[in-house]
Scaffold this motif. Sequence first.
Motif, PDB file in Angstrom:
ATOM      1  N   ARG A   1       0.726   7.104  -6.719  1.00 28.61           N
ATOM      2  CA  ARG A   1      -0.338   7.235  -7.274  1.00 28.61           C
ATOM      3  C   ARG A   1       0.276   8.802  -7.185  1.00 28.61           C
ATOM      4  O   ARG A   1      -0.420   9.889  -8.143  1.00 28.61           O
ATOM      5  N   SER A   2       1.462   8.640  -5.633  1.00 32.74           N
ATOM      6  CA  SER A   2       1.476  10.643  -5.829  1.00 32.74           C
ATOM      7  C   SER A   2       2.426  11.175  -6.298  1.00 32.74           C
ATOM      8  O   SER A   2       2.596  12.233  -6.508  1.00 32.74           O
TER       9      SER A   2
ATOM     10  N   TYR B   1       5.454  11.694  -1.783  1.00 29.41           N
ATOM     11  CA  TYR B   1       4.663  10.884  -1.427  1.00 29.41           C
ATOM     12  C   TYR B   1       5.042  11.647   0.631  1.00 29.41           C
ATOM     13  O   TYR B   1       6.138  11.731   0.747  1.00 29.41           O
ATOM     14  N   ASP B   2       3.909  12.014   0.998  1.00 28.03           N
ATOM     15  CA  ASP B   2       4.888  13.327   2.302  1.00 28.03           C
ATOM     16  C   ASP B   2       3.571  12.115   3.241  1.00 28.03           C
ATOM     17  O   ASP B   2       2.655  12.164   3.064  1.00 28.03           O
ATOM     18  N   GLU B   3       4.051  11.133   3.819  1.00 28.49           N
ATOM     19  CA  GLU B   3       3.436  10.606   4.895  1.00 28.49           C
ATOM     20  C   GLU B   3       2.573  10.976   5.629  1.00 28.49           C
ATOM     21  O   GLU B   3       1.710  10.726   6.691  1.00 28.49           O
ATOM     22  N   THR B   4       2.608  12.470   6.362  1.00 30.96           N
ATOM     23  CA  THR B   4       2.410  13.302   7.815  1.00 30.96           C
ATOM     24  C   THR B   4       1.833  14.434   6.824  1.00 30.96           C
ATOM     25  O   THR B   4       2.171  15.680   7.399  1.00 30.96           O
TER      26      THR B   4
ATOM     27  N   LEU C   1       0.739  -0.811   0.220  1.00 32.85           N
ATOM     28  CA  LEU C   1       0.069  -0.328  -0.175  1.00 32.85           C
ATOM     29  C   LEU C   1       1.113   1.254   0.043  1.00 32.85           C
ATOM     30  O   LEU C   1       0.496   2.513  -0.610  1.00 32.85           O
ATOM     31  N   LYS C   2       1.778   1.600   0.538  1.00 33.16           N
ATOM     32  CA  LYS C   2       2.966   2.904   0.810  1.00 33.16           C
ATOM     33  C   LYS C   2       3.475   2.966  -1.253  1.00 33.16           C
ATOM     34  O   LYS C   2       3.491   4.028  -0.987  1.00 33.16           O
TER      35      LYS C   2
ATOM     36  N   LYS D   1       9.984   4.489  -6.912  1.00 31.34           N
ATOM     37  CA  LYS D   1       9.716   5.346  -6.667  1.00 31.34           C
ATOM     38  C   LYS D   1      10.620   5.593  -8.399  1.00 31.34           C
ATOM     39  O   LYS D   1      10.704   6.414  -9.465  1.00 31.34           O
ATOM     40  N   ASN D   2      12.116   4.645  -7.628  1.00 30.57           N
ATOM     41  CA  ASN D   2      12.199   5.039  -9.553  1.00 30.57           C
ATOM     42  C   ASN D   2      12.116   3.985 -10.233  1.00 30.57           C
ATOM     43  O   ASN D   2      12.461   4.683 -11.584  1.00 30.57           O
ATOM     44  N   LYS D   3      11.241   3.169 -10.269  1.00 30.47           N
ATOM     45  CA  LYS D   3      10.237   2.670 -11.468  1.00 30.47           C
ATOM     46  C   LYS D   3       9.044   3.751 -12.489  1.00 30.47           C
ATOM     47  O   LYS D   3       9.632   3.611 -13.466  1.00 30.47           O
TER      48      LYS D   3
END
Length: 180
Positions: A32-33, A100-103, A25-26, A76-78
């Motif tokens: 997606r982000s 993506y920012d987790e917080t 999921l992460k 990220k590289n993919k």
Amino acid sequence: MIYFMLLETEEDRKKFREIYENNYLKMYHVARSMGQNQADAENAVHDSFLSLAEKFTKYSHLSCSEMTGLCVSIVKNKVLDSIRRFNHYSEAELEDIILYDETPEHDAPHMAERQERAAFVHKAMSGISEILRETLTLKYYYQLSNKEIARIQGVPVKTVEMRLFRGKRKFKEVWDEANG
């Protein structure tokens, strides 16, 4: 899962299943982000897990947090490879992709301040070489130890220490130049 065909032992398959369940999921949210639609994000995650399975013996010793950092770095590289291949974006355009920012914070003034600060940090980080940027990210974003980073990057701890020193110095130079 097709990945299991690439793994040699039942123990490796069990470890890999756990890594998959903990990180899917992460990795999907990271993809997606970065502007990927659902299908492309799923493909990036799938390709990432295939890469990980192919080299699993090299990475199987990593701790949970190290593995998460590695998984995020791979996906990220993919995604960046996919964007380069299919959209023919320039490097400058690729630098504009927000990761993506987790917080996330939800109040508008705080978000505006964070976005401004993030833009300055992003600009400063873009002035640093890829390996130094990756080392700084693993250290300060994922909060990994130098020893963990050394294992992920396959280098001695002293090399990680030097990369951190050079990365911080270069970051400060770029930061001062942008804000000075």
